[in-house]
Motif scaffolding. Structure first.
Motif, PDB file in Angstrom:
ATOM      1  N   ARG B  46     -32.167   8.081  -2.389  1.00  0.00           N
ATOM      2  CA  ARG B  46     -33.012   9.039  -4.025  1.00  0.00           C
ATOM      3  C   ARG B  46     -33.005  10.067  -3.000  1.00  0.00           C
ATOM      4  NH1 ARG B  46     -30.552   8.916  -9.003  1.00  0.00           N
ATOM      5  NH2 ARG B  46     -30.608  11.097  -9.497  1.00  0.00           N
ATOM      6  N   ALA B  47     -34.520   9.870  -2.236  1.00  0.00           N
ATOM      7  CA  ALA B  47     -34.424  10.796  -1.276  1.00  0.00           C
ATOM      8  C   ALA B  47     -33.916  11.843   0.223  1.00  0.00           C
ATOM      9  CB  ALA B  47     -35.731  10.239   0.058  1.00  0.00           C
ATOM     10  N   LEU B  48     -32.870  10.486   0.280  1.00  0.00           N
ATOM     11  CA  LEU B  48     -32.292  10.927   1.352  1.00  0.00           C
ATOM     12  C   LEU B  48     -30.923  11.551   0.558  1.00  0.00           C
ATOM     13  CD1 LEU B  48     -32.472   9.681   4.261  1.00  0.00           C
ATOM     14  CD2 LEU B  48     -30.789   8.743   3.688  1.00  0.00           C
ATOM     15  N   ASN B  49     -30.190  11.396  -0.308  1.00  0.00           N
ATOM     16  CA  ASN B  49     -28.999  11.787  -1.758  1.00  0.00           C
ATOM     17  C   ASN B  49     -30.082  12.193  -2.829  1.00  0.00           C
ATOM     18  OD1 ASN B  49     -27.111  13.135  -2.779  1.00  0.00           O
ATOM     19  ND2 ASN B  49     -25.802  10.943  -1.558  1.00  0.00           N
ATOM     20  N   PRO B  50     -30.076  13.558  -3.612  1.00  0.00           N
ATOM     21  CA  PRO B  50     -30.363  13.418  -4.768  1.00  0.00           C
ATOM     22  C   PRO B  50     -29.360  13.011  -5.290  1.00  0.00           C
ATOM     23  CG  PRO B  50     -31.033  15.126  -3.567  1.00  0.00           C
ATOM     24  CD  PRO B  50     -30.823  14.399  -2.312  1.00  0.00           C
ATOM     25  N   GLN B  51     -27.865  13.033  -5.250  1.00  0.00           N
ATOM     26  CA  GLN B  51     -26.839  13.049  -6.148  1.00  0.00           C
ATOM     27  C   GLN B  51     -26.818  11.187  -6.004  1.00  0.00           C
ATOM     28  OE1 GLN B  51     -24.811  14.948  -7.100  1.00  0.00           O
ATOM     29  NE2 GLN B  51     -25.473  17.159  -5.580  1.00  0.00           N
ATOM     30  N   LEU B  53     -25.389   9.105  -4.328  1.00  0.00           N
ATOM     31  CA  LEU B  53     -23.840   8.195  -4.444  1.00  0.00           C
ATOM     32  C   LEU B  53     -23.464   8.005  -3.098  1.00  0.00           C
ATOM     33  CD1 LEU B  53     -22.009  11.666  -6.302  1.00  0.00           C
ATOM     34  CD2 LEU B  53     -22.365   9.221  -7.005  1.00  0.00           C
ATOM     35  N   ALA B  62     -29.267  15.827  10.233  1.00  0.00           N
ATOM     36  CA  ALA B  62     -28.197  16.589   8.997  1.00  0.00           C
ATOM     37  C   ALA B  62     -28.155  15.225   8.145  1.00  0.00           C
ATOM     38  CB  ALA B  62     -27.750  17.841   9.282  1.00  0.00           C
ATOM     39  N   LEU B  64     -25.700  14.483   5.238  1.00  0.00           N
ATOM     40  CA  LEU B  64     -24.306  14.976   5.145  1.00  0.00           C
ATOM     41  C   LEU B  64     -23.436  14.687   3.751  1.00  0.00           C
ATOM     42  CD1 LEU B  64     -22.104  16.452   8.403  1.00  0.00           C
ATOM     43  CD2 LEU B  64     -24.079  17.153   6.297  1.00  0.00           C
ATOM     44  N   THR B  65     -23.077  15.226   1.824  1.00  0.00           N
ATOM     45  CA  THR B  65     -22.618  14.509   1.306  1.00  0.00           C
ATOM     46  C   THR B  65     -21.316  14.882   1.027  1.00  0.00           C
ATOM     47  OG1 THR B  65     -23.922  15.756  -0.816  1.00  0.00           O
ATOM     48  CG2 THR B  65     -25.102  14.373   0.325  1.00  0.00           C
ATOM     49  N   GLN B  66     -20.285  14.196   0.225  1.00  0.00           N
ATOM     50  CA  GLN B  66     -19.147  14.605  -0.333  1.00  0.00           C
ATOM     51  C   GLN B  66     -18.052  13.810   0.497  1.00  0.00           C
ATOM     52  OE1 GLN B  66     -18.428  15.058  -3.496  1.00  0.00           O
ATOM     53  NE2 GLN B  66     -20.744  14.752  -4.467  1.00  0.00           N
ATOM     54  N   LEU B  68     -15.031  14.790   0.370  1.00  0.00           N
ATOM     55  CA  LEU B  68     -13.787  15.761   1.372  1.00  0.00           C
ATOM     56  C   LEU B  68     -15.182  16.732   2.471  1.00  0.00           C
ATOM     57  CD1 LEU B  68     -11.382  16.587  -1.632  1.00  0.00           C
ATOM     58  CD2 LEU B  68     -11.673  14.776   0.347  1.00  0.00           C
ATOM     59  N   ALA B  69     -16.199  17.092   1.503  1.00  0.00           N
ATOM     60  CA  ALA B  69     -17.278  18.210   2.693  1.00  0.00           C
ATOM     61  C   ALA B  69     -17.177  17.109   4.220  1.00  0.00           C
ATOM     62  CB  ALA B  69     -18.458  18.366   1.723  1.00  0.00           C
ATOM     63  N   TYR B  73     -16.719  18.536   7.667  1.00  0.00           N
ATOM     64  CA  TYR B  73     -17.004  18.264   8.630  1.00  0.00           C
ATOM     65  C   TYR B  73     -16.947  18.060   9.648  1.00  0.00           C
ATOM     66  CZ  TYR B  73     -21.877  17.669  11.703  1.00  0.00           C
ATOM     67  OH  TYR B  73     -22.399  17.627  12.560  1.00  0.00           O
TER      68      TYR B  73
END
Lengths: 214, 214
Positions: B46-51, B53, B62, B64-66, B68-69, B73
């Motif tokens: 969660r610290a890395l990715n608050p989502q 997921l 960097a 990157l999440t999601q 399709l995003a 990229y």
């Protein structure tokens, strides 16, 4: 350009903001999602858009669907003002914020899902409200953390000019207010939403200002 | 490049296909969505990715999440082979197909939604299966119509080379099979899925071939 829209559709609202920010005037063709059992289900509209959803954008003979795909199209065909940052990491960040709303929050709370919960599953209005609030709060909590801790956040979700992320955030905050969700745990979202509201491009896209508002 | 992934995650599966198609080798870091109460909920992740997921992609510092995003990229930073067509209308079509899966079907059927249906709402397995099938069939029906009637559809969803649309379709068809959904009403989807399966980039991304497959 023609936009098939419904004043309260969150996805159509996103596209209306993007059009306004880019100064594009599109003819608005309302598709009432509730009246007549849902005008999006009528054969004439389904023939145009088999998905039976709004928004859809007609441009030079092509019919485009899905709000984020339409916004990418507008960005490519009308690049100024840009609604995506210039760098790849920034673009990925903006798209991820937009998708965290468009893929994680909104799909769980749209009209047809609420219809299934009340109809097929026979849930009470109270249970539906709890469902709605659950997904909005879960999504907003993650988004608040993500925006609050990141120096890339500015007056808008990304820096000091509006992007796709703001086009998605403002309609979702509007929906949250409609469903009486307490926004006090999300000060960053509230601050950005309030700043967006000062821009005519956002204000003019609001449901109450659409011709088809009841 | 590092990919936080889970073998059965449909969204991670999309990104694995895109990486393979582009010939990018990313280190795979499994995040088990079921074990330990869901490793995506652990503080370190969660610290890395608050989502909380998957997938998430780490590249040059960097995160990157999601899905399709992340795919956009990869397309911008590794343009060859292209997974989006060259023309704006074609790009909008591919993105809309991808989003009709990623925004309309999959969000209703992921693990956390099924968890809420069974937990908070106390639905039976049978009711959950009916829910799952309802949204897949509704989405596939629209997609089948859309693909079958459009000359832009080729051996893949768009023309004769794979795009984002195929990266999204194949994992969703995989999921549909897992949930025993009859695919016979969707001959075009089946045909495209079968063609994709002949490509090693798709086959190597399949859940069963991941290191973290149970």
């Amino acid at each position: 350009m023609k936009l098939y829209t419904y004043f309260r559709s969150s996805a159509a609202y996103r596209v209306r903001i993007a059009l306004n920010l880019k100064g594009i005037v599109a003819e608005q063709l309302p598709v009432h999602l509730v009246r007549n059992g849902g005008e999006q289900k009528l054969p004439a509209y389904r023939a145009l858009n088999p998905q039976g959803l709004v928004p859809a954008l007609e441009d030079e003979g092509a019919l485009l669907t899905q709000s984020l795909a339409i916004m990418e199209y507008l960005e490519e065909t009308h690049p100024t003002p840009a609604l995506l940052p210039a760098d790849a990491v920034g673009r990925a960040r903006v798209r991820a914020i937009a998708q965290s709303i468009a893929c994680e929050i909104h799909p769980l709370n749209n009209l047809r899902v609420l219809g299934y919960l009340g109809g097929e599953l026979g849930l009470s209005d109270e249970q539906k409200r709890t469902w709605y609030q659950h997904w909005v709060c879960l999504g907003f909590e993650a988004l608040e953390q993500q925006l609050a801790r990141d120096a890339a956040t500015g007056r808008f979700c990304h820096g000091d000019t509006p992007t796709f992320a703001d086009c998605c955030l403002v309609p979702q905050v509007f929906n949250a207010r409609r469903f009486d969700i307490d926004l006090s745990p999300y000060p960053t979202l509230q601050r950005i939403d309030a700043h967006c509201a000062t821009l005519e491009a956002f204000a003019a896209a609001a449901p109450a200002r659409q011709a088809d508002a009841a």
